[in-house]
Design a protein around this motif. Structure first.
Motif, PDB file in Angstrom:
ATOM      1  N   GLY A 297       0.799  -1.218   0.000  1.00  0.00           N
ATOM      2  CA  GLY A 297       0.000   0.000   0.000  1.00  0.00           C
ATOM      3  C   GLY A 297       0.832   1.267   0.000  1.00  0.00           C
ATOM      4  N   LYS A 298       2.095   1.179   0.415  1.00  0.00           N
ATOM      5  CA  LYS A 298       2.941   2.375   0.429  1.00  0.00           C
ATOM      6  C   LYS A 298       3.267   2.846  -0.985  1.00  0.00           C
ATOM      7  N   ARG A 299       3.208   1.947  -1.961  1.00  0.00           N
ATOM      8  CA  ARG A 299       3.532   2.328  -3.336  1.00  0.00           C
ATOM      9  C   ARG A 299       2.394   3.102  -3.998  1.00  0.00           C
ATOM     10  N   ALA A 300       1.170   2.863  -3.543  1.00  0.00           N
ATOM     11  CA  ALA A 300      -0.005   3.340  -4.264  1.00  0.00           C
ATOM     12  C   ALA A 300      -0.017   4.849  -4.519  1.00  0.00           C
ATOM     13  N   PRO A 301       0.330   5.689  -3.533  1.00  0.00           N
ATOM     14  CA  PRO A 301       0.230   7.135  -3.796  1.00  0.00           C
ATOM     15  C   PRO A 301       1.067   7.616  -4.974  1.00  0.00           C
ATOM     16  N   PHE A 302       2.109   6.871  -5.343  1.00  0.00           N
ATOM     17  CA  PHE A 302       2.965   7.292  -6.448  1.00  0.00           C
ATOM     18  C   PHE A 302       2.370   6.982  -7.817  1.00  0.00           C
ATOM     19  N   THR A 303       1.375   6.081  -7.845  1.00  0.00           N
ATOM     20  CA  THR A 303       0.812   5.679  -9.136  1.00  0.00           C
ATOM     21  C   THR A 303      -0.674   5.989  -9.265  1.00  0.00           C
ATOM     22  N   ASP A 304      -1.316   6.398  -8.184  1.00  0.00           N
ATOM     23  CA  ASP A 304      -2.772   6.630  -8.234  1.00  0.00           C
ATOM     24  C   ASP A 304      -3.171   7.565  -9.382  1.00  0.00           C
TER      25      ASP A 304
ATOM     26  N   ASP B 135       8.840   1.171   7.735  1.00  0.00           N
ATOM     27  CA  ASP B 135       8.191   2.483   7.608  1.00  0.00           C
ATOM     28  C   ASP B 135       9.083   3.530   6.945  1.00  0.00           C
ATOM     29  N   SER B 136      10.369   3.263   6.874  1.00  0.00           N
ATOM     30  CA  SER B 136      11.284   4.204   6.210  1.00  0.00           C
ATOM     31  C   SER B 136      12.099   3.464   5.150  1.00  0.00           C
ATOM     32  N   CYS B 137      11.417   2.709   4.329  1.00  0.00           N
ATOM     33  CA  CYS B 137      12.073   1.766   3.415  1.00  0.00           C
ATOM     34  C   CYS B 137      12.757   2.444   2.237  1.00  0.00           C
ATOM     35  N   ARG B 138      12.448   3.695   1.982  1.00  0.00           N
ATOM     36  CA  ARG B 138      12.980   4.420   0.831  1.00  0.00           C
ATOM     37  C   ARG B 138      12.642   3.727  -0.496  1.00  0.00           C
ATOM     38  N   PHE B 139      11.669   2.836  -0.443  1.00  0.00           N
ATOM     39  CA  PHE B 139      11.160   2.155  -1.649  1.00  0.00           C
ATOM     40  C   PHE B 139      12.293   1.463  -2.414  1.00  0.00           C
ATOM     41  N   VAL B 140      13.176   0.825  -1.670  1.00  0.00           N
ATOM     42  CA  VAL B 140      14.331   0.178  -2.296  1.00  0.00           C
ATOM     43  C   VAL B 140      13.937  -0.990  -3.192  1.00  0.00           C
ATOM     44  N   CYS B 141      12.712  -1.485  -3.072  1.00  0.00           N
ATOM     45  CA  CYS B 141      12.286  -2.594  -3.930  1.00  0.00           C
ATOM     46  C   CYS B 141      12.216  -2.178  -5.392  1.00  0.00           C
ATOM     47  N   GLU B 142      12.221  -0.871  -5.666  1.00  0.00           N
ATOM     48  CA  GLU B 142      12.194  -0.413  -7.056  1.00  0.00           C
ATOM     49  C   GLU B 142      13.478  -0.778  -7.795  1.00  0.00           C
ATOM     50  N   ARG B 143      14.523  -1.160  -7.056  1.00  0.00           N
ATOM     51  CA  ARG B 143      15.786  -1.535  -7.700  1.00  0.00           C
ATOM     52  C   ARG B 143      15.678  -2.868  -8.433  1.00  0.00           C
ATOM     53  N   ASP B 144      14.660  -3.641  -8.122  1.00  0.00           N
ATOM     54  CA  ASP B 144      14.532  -4.985  -8.683  1.00  0.00           C
ATOM     55  C   ASP B 144      13.190  -5.106  -9.405  1.00  0.00           C
ATOM     56  N   PRO B 145      13.094  -4.688 -10.641  1.00  0.00           N
ATOM     57  CA  PRO B 145      11.806  -4.627 -11.337  1.00  0.00           C
ATOM     58  C   PRO B 145      11.186  -5.984 -11.662  1.00  0.00           C
ATOM     59  N   ASP B 146      11.932  -7.082 -11.470  1.00  0.00           N
ATOM     60  CA  ASP B 146      11.356  -8.423 -11.598  1.00  0.00           C
ATOM     61  C   ASP B 146      11.493  -9.195 -10.288  1.00  0.00           C
ATOM     62  N   GLY B 147      11.815  -8.512  -9.208  1.00  0.00           N
ATOM     63  CA  GLY B 147      12.051  -9.168  -7.931  1.00  0.00           C
ATOM     64  C   GLY B 147      13.535  -9.437  -7.715  1.00  0.00           C
ATOM     65  N   LEU B 148      13.897  -9.603  -6.450  1.00  0.00           N
ATOM     66  CA  LEU B 148      15.290  -9.829  -6.051  1.00  0.00           C
ATOM     67  C   LEU B 148      15.528 -11.322  -5.865  1.00  0.00           C
ATOM     68  N   ALA B 149      16.470 -11.890  -6.634  1.00  0.00           N
ATOM     69  CA  ALA B 149      16.766 -13.318  -6.531  1.00  0.00           C
ATOM     70  C   ALA B 149      17.309 -13.647  -5.143  1.00  0.00           C
ATOM     71  N   VAL B 150      16.817 -14.752  -4.581  1.00  0.00           N
ATOM     72  CA  VAL B 150      17.258 -15.241  -3.280  1.00  0.00           C
ATOM     73  C   VAL B 150      17.866 -16.621  -3.482  1.00  0.00           C
ATOM     74  N   ASP B 151      19.110 -16.801  -3.057  1.00  0.00           N
ATOM     75  CA  ASP B 151      19.790 -18.089  -3.183  1.00  0.00           C
ATOM     76  C   ASP B 151      19.856 -18.789  -1.836  1.00  0.00           C
ATOM     77  N   THR B 152      20.042 -20.096  -1.857  1.00  0.00           N
ATOM     78  CA  THR B 152      20.281 -20.852  -0.637  1.00  0.00           C
ATOM     79  C   THR B 152      21.706 -20.578  -0.147  1.00  0.00           C
TER      80      THR B 152
END
Length: 302
Positions: free
Chosen positions: A47-54, A189-206
């Motif tokens: 929900g934090k992303r929504a205001p940027f695209t509404d 709450d202060s994430c700085r929207f860092v998830c935008e760095r990974d437009p297909d998601g961030l790969a997680v390895d074992t």
């Protein structure tokens, strides 16, 4: 008059943190391509992303509808604040078809038609009938269900379209915590929207360095890219009326055309899989769940 295909193509909502400019350009291309029968718009994951695209959605929706595409308004899957719950309730009042991804939205829709999203727990005929009685016209089933279980649900609810998740990283779970923020040493709450760095998601390895999952803010996805490409006859035999393709940064119109060609019988499945594999996908192709196997199982050739 154009004939309605027996199995229709749906473009699901964008699950990743794309900028408003990127989203607007993406949906302009989708409208121009004319590949998809139905397109979902809206924020589902955070929900934090929504205001940027509404602000972009009215123009995006107008462009898609002008192209003859049915638009569905997707709603937040884990609303947790008063603002997020109010947003879901407001969307539920829209005259367009909406997608419900959290059961708390059901009262606000009050018997009007809706799409049950894949993040709802519809794992059997009873749950499907419960939602159908409350207005569900399409059930996009959870990604873990094998084709046989989907067919049983379709047979039990003949008045509801059954849709399967057919392309993209599989949406597996949502959390109250944000993986991207924690990785960056930030609070949610202060994430700085860092998830935008990974437009297909961030790969997680074992720990052994093997591909495992992908993170998208508060969401966990598969590492592999699910690819279920049935012919129309195969889909119809299982009661499947729609296939959902989940947006990634590859050419989604080209992906949609491959699916349409397999459904129409003008391209062999093996050829389409080869073309998909040649794209810049974020992971290898998998299709285990639909075959009743591990979800990470490599896609079957035949």
């Amino acid at each position: 008059m154009t004939a309605v295909p027996a199995v229709r193509l749906t473009l699901g909502p964008v699950l990743f943190n794309w900028s408003a400019e990127r989203l607007a350009a993406f949906y302009r291309d989708v409208a121009a391509a004319g590949v998809f029968d139905r397109v979902h718009v809206g924020e589902v994951v955070c929900g934090k992303r929504a205001p940027f695209t509404d602000a972009i959605w009215p123009e995006v929706i107008a462009g898609l509808e002008a192209a003859g595409i049915e638009v569905v308004l997707s709603t937040l899957a884990l609303p947790s604040t008063p603002r997020e719950r109010a947003s879901v309730a407001a969307t539920a009042g829209d005259d367009r078809l909406i997608e419900i991804d959290d059961v708390t939205a059901l009262p606000a829709r009050a018997g009007r038609p809706f799409v049950a999203g894949p993040l709802l727990n519809v794992y059997n005929e009873g749950a499907a009938a419960f939602l159908a009685a409350r207005g569900a016209v399409t059930l996009c089933l959870p990604v873990e269900l094998p084709l046989a279980a989907a067919g049983a649900i379709a047979a039990a609810c003949p008045g509801v379209e059954v849709e399967l998740f057919a392309f993209g990283r599989l949406p597996l779970a949502l959390s109250g915590r944000c993986y991207h923020a924690r990785l960056a040493g930030l609070a949610k709450d202060s994430c700085r929207f860092v998830c935008e760095r990974d437009p297909d998601g961030l790969a997680v390895d074992t720990l052994e360095g093997r591909p495992f999952l992908a993170a998208n803010g508060v969401q966990t996805l598969s590492h592999g890219v699910h690819a279920f490409l049935p012919t129309a006859a195969e889909a119809e035999a299982a009661g499947i009326r729609r296939l959902r393709l989940s947006p990634h940064t590859v050419d989604m119109a080209a992906v949609g055309r491959l699916y349409r060609a397999v459904l129409d019988g003008t391209t062999e499945r093996a050829e389409a899989l080869g073309a998909l594999s040649a794209m810049a996908l974020p992971g290898d192709l998998v299709d285990g769940y639909v075959r009743g196997a591990r979800g990470c199982a490599p896609v079957a050739a035949a």
